[in-house]
Scaffold this active site. Structure first.
Site, PDB file in Angstrom:
ATOM      1  N   ARG A  21      -0.840   6.783  -9.566  1.00  0.00           N
ATOM      2  CA  ARG A  21      -2.029   7.354  -8.936  1.00  0.00           C
ATOM      3  C   ARG A  21      -1.879   7.578  -7.434  1.00  0.00           C
ATOM      4  O   ARG A  21      -2.443   8.528  -6.891  1.00  0.00           O
ATOM      5  CB  ARG A  21      -3.222   6.430  -9.205  1.00  0.00           C
ATOM      6  CG  ARG A  21      -4.574   6.980  -8.751  1.00  0.00           C
ATOM      7  CD  ARG A  21      -5.695   6.052  -9.174  1.00  0.00           C
ATOM      8  NE  ARG A  21      -7.001   6.517  -8.725  1.00  0.00           N
ATOM      9  CZ  ARG A  21      -7.787   7.327  -9.400  1.00  0.00           C
ATOM     10  NH1 ARG A  21      -7.389   7.784 -10.569  1.00  0.00           N
ATOM     11  NH2 ARG A  21      -8.958   7.709  -8.932  1.00  0.00           N
ATOM     12  N   TYR A  22      -1.139   6.728  -6.743  1.00  0.00           N
ATOM     13  CA  TYR A  22      -1.233   6.723  -5.297  1.00  0.00           C
ATOM     14  C   TYR A  22       0.050   7.013  -4.524  1.00  0.00           C
ATOM     15  O   TYR A  22       0.071   7.858  -3.643  1.00  0.00           O
ATOM     16  CB  TYR A  22      -1.763   5.351  -4.829  1.00  0.00           C
ATOM     17  CG  TYR A  22      -3.158   5.005  -5.296  1.00  0.00           C
ATOM     18  CD1 TYR A  22      -4.216   5.885  -5.116  1.00  0.00           C
ATOM     19  CD2 TYR A  22      -3.423   3.794  -5.914  1.00  0.00           C
ATOM     20  CE1 TYR A  22      -5.503   5.561  -5.539  1.00  0.00           C
ATOM     21  CE2 TYR A  22      -4.700   3.454  -6.333  1.00  0.00           C
ATOM     22  CZ  TYR A  22      -5.729   4.346  -6.140  1.00  0.00           C
ATOM     23  OH  TYR A  22      -6.985   4.020  -6.547  1.00  0.00           O
ATOM     24  N   ASP A  88      21.343  -8.129 -17.436  1.00  0.00           N
ATOM     25  CA  ASP A  88      21.231  -6.743 -17.004  1.00  0.00           C
ATOM     26  C   ASP A  88      22.479  -6.238 -16.287  1.00  0.00           C
ATOM     27  O   ASP A  88      22.916  -5.099 -16.499  1.00  0.00           O
ATOM     28  CB  ASP A  88      19.996  -6.556 -16.108  1.00  0.00           C
ATOM     29  CG  ASP A  88      19.973  -7.494 -14.897  1.00  0.00           C
ATOM     30  OD1 ASP A  88      20.817  -8.412 -14.823  1.00  0.00           O
ATOM     31  OD2 ASP A  88      19.089  -7.308 -14.027  1.00  0.00           O
ATOM     32  N   SER A 113      26.926 -11.307 -10.060  1.00  0.00           N
ATOM     33  CA  SER A 113      25.803 -10.395 -10.288  1.00  0.00           C
ATOM     34  C   SER A 113      25.051 -10.069  -9.001  1.00  0.00           C
ATOM     35  O   SER A 113      24.572  -8.948  -8.805  1.00  0.00           O
ATOM     36  CB  SER A 113      24.834 -11.006 -11.302  1.00  0.00           C
ATOM     37  OG  SER A 113      25.446 -11.191 -12.547  1.00  0.00           O
ATOM     38  N   HIS A 160     -19.870  -9.320  18.122  1.00  0.00           N
ATOM     39  CA  HIS A 160     -20.628 -10.004  17.054  1.00  0.00           C
ATOM     40  C   HIS A 160     -21.440  -8.995  16.243  1.00  0.00           C
ATOM     41  O   HIS A 160     -22.399  -9.365  15.581  1.00  0.00           O
ATOM     42  CB  HIS A 160     -21.567 -11.073  17.631  1.00  0.00           C
ATOM     43  CG  HIS A 160     -20.930 -11.955  18.652  1.00  0.00           C
ATOM     44  ND1 HIS A 160     -20.183 -13.061  18.326  1.00  0.00           N
ATOM     45  CD2 HIS A 160     -20.894 -11.865  20.015  1.00  0.00           C
ATOM     46  CE1 HIS A 160     -19.737 -13.637  19.437  1.00  0.00           C
ATOM     47  NE2 HIS A 160     -20.140 -12.913  20.475  1.00  0.00           N
ATOM     48  N   GLN A 242      24.404 -18.109  -3.615  1.00  0.00           N
ATOM     49  CA  GLN A 242      24.654 -17.005  -4.544  1.00  0.00           C
ATOM     50  C   GLN A 242      23.865 -15.774  -4.094  1.00  0.00           C
ATOM     51  O   GLN A 242      24.286 -14.643  -4.307  1.00  0.00           O
ATOM     52  CB  GLN A 242      24.255 -17.406  -5.964  1.00  0.00           C
ATOM     53  CG  GLN A 242      24.691 -16.388  -7.006  1.00  0.00           C
ATOM     54  CD  GLN A 242      24.494 -16.893  -8.416  1.00  0.00           C
ATOM     55  OE1 GLN A 242      23.426 -16.725  -8.987  1.00  0.00           O
ATOM     56  NE2 GLN A 242      25.526 -17.506  -8.975  1.00  0.00           N
ATOM     57  N   SER A 290     -21.705  10.042  -4.867  1.00  0.00           N
ATOM     58  CA  SER A 290     -22.324   9.127  -5.829  1.00  0.00           C
ATOM     59  C   SER A 290     -22.778   9.921  -7.032  1.00  0.00           C
ATOM     60  O   SER A 290     -23.305  11.037  -6.896  1.00  0.00           O
ATOM     61  CB  SER A 290     -23.526   8.409  -5.196  1.00  0.00           C
ATOM     62  OG  SER A 290     -24.296   7.747  -6.173  1.00  0.00           O
ATOM     63  N   ARG A 304     -10.653   2.607   0.024  1.00  0.00           N
ATOM     64  CA  ARG A 304      -9.379   2.474  -0.681  1.00  0.00           C
ATOM     65  C   ARG A 304      -8.372   1.722   0.172  1.00  0.00           C
ATOM     66  O   ARG A 304      -7.658   0.842  -0.311  1.00  0.00           O
ATOM     67  CB  ARG A 304      -8.813   3.850  -1.045  1.00  0.00           C
ATOM     68  CG  ARG A 304      -7.460   3.791  -1.742  1.00  0.00           C
ATOM     69  CD  ARG A 304      -6.853   5.175  -1.934  1.00  0.00           C
ATOM     70  NE  ARG A 304      -7.701   6.004  -2.768  1.00  0.00           N
ATOM     71  CZ  ARG A 304      -7.452   7.297  -3.014  1.00  0.00           C
ATOM     72  NH1 ARG A 304      -6.392   7.885  -2.453  1.00  0.00           N
ATOM     73  NH2 ARG A 304      -8.251   7.988  -3.788  1.00  0.00           N
ATOM     74  N   ARG A 339      10.928  -8.815  -8.434  1.00  0.00           N
ATOM     75  CA  ARG A 339      10.824  -7.477  -9.019  1.00  0.00           C
ATOM     76  C   ARG A 339       9.446  -6.886  -8.763  1.00  0.00           C
ATOM     77  O   ARG A 339       9.298  -5.664  -8.642  1.00  0.00           O
ATOM     78  CB  ARG A 339      11.057  -7.532 -10.541  1.00  0.00           C
ATOM     79  CG  ARG A 339      12.479  -7.806 -10.982  1.00  0.00           C
ATOM     80  CD  ARG A 339      12.526  -7.923 -12.491  1.00  0.00           C
ATOM     81  NE  ARG A 339      13.794  -8.431 -12.977  1.00  0.00           N
ATOM     82  CZ  ARG A 339      14.830  -7.672 -13.345  1.00  0.00           C
ATOM     83  NH1 ARG A 339      14.719  -6.359 -13.261  1.00  0.00           N
ATOM     84  NH2 ARG A 339      15.956  -8.217 -13.776  1.00  0.00           N
TER      85      ARG A 339
END
EC number: 4.3.2.2
Length: 485
Positions: A21-22, A88, A113, A160, A242, A290, A304, A339
């Site tokens: 969507r974004y 993987d 890995s 304030h 590692q 609205s 958003r 991930r």
């Protein structure tokens, strides 16, 4: 149980709205499977090239075969291999080897890995910053233009969320810009501080590579340097377990969380100003505010940003906890968490920067509304100026103070109890005591005389701090941005 047809119908499965969507296509690709596994293959190529240059028995034919198949990834085969092997990296080693039979024996030679996993993560983080930084610079540039345009326009200040001394619309915007400039510096620093994990082996000791080069420490060091340079990094971490230290992830997500806090504050201010009808975000011609109230112009873009910024700010808790529980040289309980949180942090930052750019390119100011609010509050703020003017005209400060106290309380009662306009100045004009300054009341109430050095501060700040910080991004400023949704 899966819904019927879920495997064939992508709409029958959950998709993260961060991607669907974004977020931009560029940031979506940066965290894609294709980018990830394509980078793995490039890292295997870099390793083989460097090992060959340092004398290991690797042929030009093997290198050329790997180069020819960097993007020839059979994802279906890789998925089947992973289902079988439950690993993987080895699944993709086998998949790469399948299309590179001559090079199969030297793919992943001496590596663990995390050679592909962690080094790819560091490349992706670096590239993510390189996508975010120009976007942040564009937002700062748009807001700087806005601040410059409205540097002289007086507006009521708030502390304030109560009326305070006047400022200017441009000066208030500079408060937003200053925070974003700090974020720009922090993102640049975090990107530039990133190092490559390099070629370190299973527990970071480089033992496997020392064995390959028959105890030649200088060749192992040179291998690390060569691969680091091929990947586009100037430095690698001198010591690792590692994995690279998970404190690196804390640094990365901390600066993104801080950016989220800045944008949340800016968009909250815009939402409050929209309620006051002083400033509004852009509103499309056919946009509906609205479903029930047709007159509404909701600040949905700012909302958003605030909504997603809250998510971004919380993500830093993940690497904080992960780093704290990495036992000794590493544990695998970091993998699944990383991930999610690393990708989501960059995707979310990408979204809110694009949205804020759209907002900043279409901010609408209503000077008459601002002027009316100033008229409501300025009379009380002007009392000190009136007292000083009366003293200069020969009056007694204490007497004048008492007169103003009585008149201001009467005016306040009209505003608060009767819902009327502030008539304090009218009361001053009607009182013969203030006749010595009646002719100068207009100048005493000029809003621009209450904004101090705000316009000068805007000009100096933009010239000396903001514009110079944007110079590295001038070629990437681009045009206006339109939001898809």
């Amino acid at each position: 149980m899966a819904s019927p047809g879920a495997e064939e119908d992508p709409l029958a499965r959950y998709r993260s709205p961060l991607v669907s969507r974004y977020a931009s296509a560029e940031m979506g690709f940066n965290f894609s499977e294709r980018k990830k596994f394509g980078t793995w293959r490039r890292l295997w190529l870099y390793l083989a090239q460097a090992e060959k240059s340092l004398g290991l028995p690797i042929t030009d034919e093997q290198i050329q075969e790997m180069e020819a198949n960097l993007d020839n990834i059979d994802f279906k085969m890789a998925a089947e291999e992973e289902k079988k092997l439950r690993h993987d990296v080895m699944a993709h080693v086998h998949t790469f080897a399948h299309c590179c039979p001559k090079a199969a024996a030297i793919i992943h030679l001496g590596a663990t890995s995390c050679y592909v996993g962690d080094n790819t993560d560091l490349i992706v983080l670096r590239d993510g910053f390189n996508l975010l930084l120009p976007k942040l610079a564009r937002v700062i540039s748009r807001l700087a233009d806005f601040a410059e345009k409205y540097a002289d326009l007086p507006t009521l200040g708030f502390t304030h969320y109560q009326p305070a001394q006047l400022t200017t619309v441009g000066k208030r915007c500079c408060l937003w810009i200053q925070d974003l400039c700090m974020d720009l510096q922090n993102l640049e620093r975090a990107r530039d501080d990133l190092r490559f994990r390099g070629v370190k082996g299973t527990t970071g000791t480089q033992a496997s590579f020392l064995q390959l080069f028959e105890g030649d420490h200088s060749k192992v060091e040179e291998l690390d340097r060569l691969v680091t340079a091929k990947a586009g990094f100037k430095r690698s971490y001198m010591v690792t377990g590692q994995t690279y230290s998970r404190k690196v992830d804390i640094e990365v997500l901390s600066v993104l969380a801080s950016l989220g806090a800045s944008i949340h504050k800016i968009c909250t201010d815009i939402r409050l100003l929209a309620n006051l009808k002083e400033i509004e975000e852009p509103f499309e011609k056919d946009q509906i505010g609205s479903s029930a109230m047709p007159y509404k112009r909701n600040p949905m873009r700012s909302e958003r940003c605030c909504s997603l910024a809250r998510h971004l700010m919380t993500l830093v808790l993940d690497p904080l906890q992960t780093a704290s529980v990495q036992w000794f040289e590493r544990t695998l309980d970091d993998s699944a968490n990383r991930r999610v949180c690393l990708a989501e942090a960059f995707l979310t930052a990408d979204i809110i920067l694009s949205t804020l750019q759209n907002i900043s390119e279409g901010l609408v100011v209503y000077p008459k509304v601002i002027e009316r609010r100033i008229r409501q509050e300025l009379p009380f703020m002007a009392t000190e100026n009136i007292i000083m003017a009366m003293v200069k005209a020969g009056g007694n400060r204490q007497d004048c103070h008492e007169k103003i106290r009585v008149l201001s309380q009467q005016a306040a009662a009209v505003v608060k109890q009767e819902g009327g306009d502030n008539d304090f100045i009218a009361r001053v004009r009607a009182d013969p005591y203030f006749s010595p300054i009646h002719k100068s009341l207009e100048s005493l109430l000029d809003p621009s005389s209450f904004t101090g050095r705000a316009p000068q501060q805007v000009a100096k700040f933009l010239k000396e701090e903001v514009r110079p910080a944007l110079i590295p991004y001038q070629s990437k400023m681009g045009g206006k941005i339109e939001l898809a949704l």
